[in-house]
Design an enzyme around this catalytic site. Structure first.
Site, mmCIF file in Angstrom:
data_model
loop_
_atom_site.group_PDB
_atom_site.id
_atom_site.type_symbol
_atom_site.label_atom_id
_atom_site.label_comp_id
_atom_site.label_asym_id
_atom_site.label_seq_id
_atom_site.Cartn_x
_atom_site.Cartn_y
_atom_site.Cartn_z
ATOM 1 N N ASP A 1 -8.207 3.906 1.317
ATOM 2 C CA ASP A 1 -7.225 4.199 2.360
ATOM 3 C C ASP A 1 -7.957 4.740 3.600
ATOM 4 O OD1 ASP A 1 -5.134 4.979 3.910
ATOM 5 O OD2 ASP A 1 -4.056 5.984 2.297
ATOM 6 N N CYS B 1 0.871 -1.188 0.000
ATOM 7 C CA CYS B 1 0.000 0.000 0.000
ATOM 8 C C CYS B 1 0.903 1.231 0.000
ATOM 9 C CB CYS B 1 -0.994 -0.022 1.163
ATOM 10 S SG CYS B 1 -0.254 0.036 2.808
ATOM 11 N N ARG C 1 -3.307 -0.556 5.462
ATOM 12 C CA ARG C 1 -3.917 -1.649 4.695
ATOM 13 C C ARG C 1 -3.006 -2.860 4.513
ATOM 14 N NH1 ARG C 1 -5.227 2.105 -0.265
ATOM 15 N NH2 ARG C 1 -3.297 2.992 0.575
HETATM 16 P P1 4NP Z 1 -1.758 2.906 4.078
HETATM 17 O O1 4NP Z 1 -2.326 4.301 4.630
HETATM 18 O O2 4NP Z 1 -1.239 3.187 2.667
HETATM 19 O O3 4NP Z 1 -2.955 2.009 4.041
HETATM 20 O O4 4NP Z 1 -0.691 2.461 5.032
HETATM 21 C C1 4NP Z 1 -1.518 5.442 4.740
HETATM 22 C C2 4NP Z 1 -0.733 5.622 5.839
HETATM 23 C C3 4NP Z 1 0.052 6.762 5.961
HETATM 24 C C4 4NP Z 1 0.033 7.715 4.966
HETATM 25 C C5 4NP Z 1 -0.756 7.526 3.856
HETATM 26 C C6 4NP Z 1 -1.537 6.391 3.725
HETATM 27 N N1 4NP Z 1 0.817 8.889 5.103
HETATM 28 O O5 4NP Z 1 0.708 9.766 4.250
HETATM 29 O O6 4NP Z 1 1.588 9.002 6.075
#
Ligand code: 4NP
Length: 156
Positions: A122, A8, A14
């Site tokens: 997300d 992800c 995720r």
């Molecule tokens: P993930 O969600 O891609 O599902 O882990 C996110 C976690 C952190 C960030 C973006 C998406 N971030 O910008 O820090």
């Protein structure tokens, strides 16, 4: 040994859930499962506490996981690279060296025909309920993936 990588953006919401859930459904002596993020902001850290909590509510411990960034060498280390959304797909495929690398990258929701082409949303900027929603979505996908791996086991 089949090697599956879940990817992800942050590797804290995720893909850590996808890693933990798939591990709970396969024989981990036959299937190696890992996860990574296309962004590097959280490298070395734990998954998001909301992902930890929702996994724990379903008897899955993801606190043993450490965030890491997707690396070009992952194309050689894994057989299938499941990405959670289109943006992850674009990031990962832009690093592919050849057709063989490209063929390893799959949108995870393509595993269920009716949701093919869709993103796993997300949940990072939303509330707790988004994490349970995403958990259920990934759980259903991992059931399909685990069954497929089991069916294919004869031909590895
Ligand atoms: P993930 O969600 O891609 O599902 O882990 C996110 C976690 C952190 C960030 C973006 C998406 N971030 O910008 O820090």
């Amino acid at each position: 040994m089949k090697r599956i990588l879940m990817v992800c953006l942050g590797n804290i919401c995720r893909s850590p859930l996808a890693e933990g859930i798939l591990k709970s459904k396969v024989n981990t002596e036959e299937v190696f499962v890992d996860s990574a993020g296309t962004g590097g902001w959280h490298v070395g850290g734990l998954p998001d506490k909301r992902s930890i909590e929702v996994a724990k509510n379903h008897d899955i411990d993801i606190t043993i996981q450490k965030c890491r960034k997707f690396d070009i060498s992952d194309f050689d280390k894994f057989d299938i690279i499941y990405v959670m959304d289109r943006s992850n797909y674009d990031s990962v495929t832009s690093m592919a060296y050849d057709k063989e690398d490209l063929a390893k990258v799959k949108m995870i929701r393509d595993e269920i025909l009716s949701t093919s082409g869709s993103d796993v949303p997300d949940p990072y900027y939303g509330g707790e309920s988004g994490f349970e929603f995403v958990y259920q979505m990934i759980d259903e996908l991992c059931d399909v993936i685990a069954k497929k791996l089991d069916d294919e086991r004869q031909i590895w």
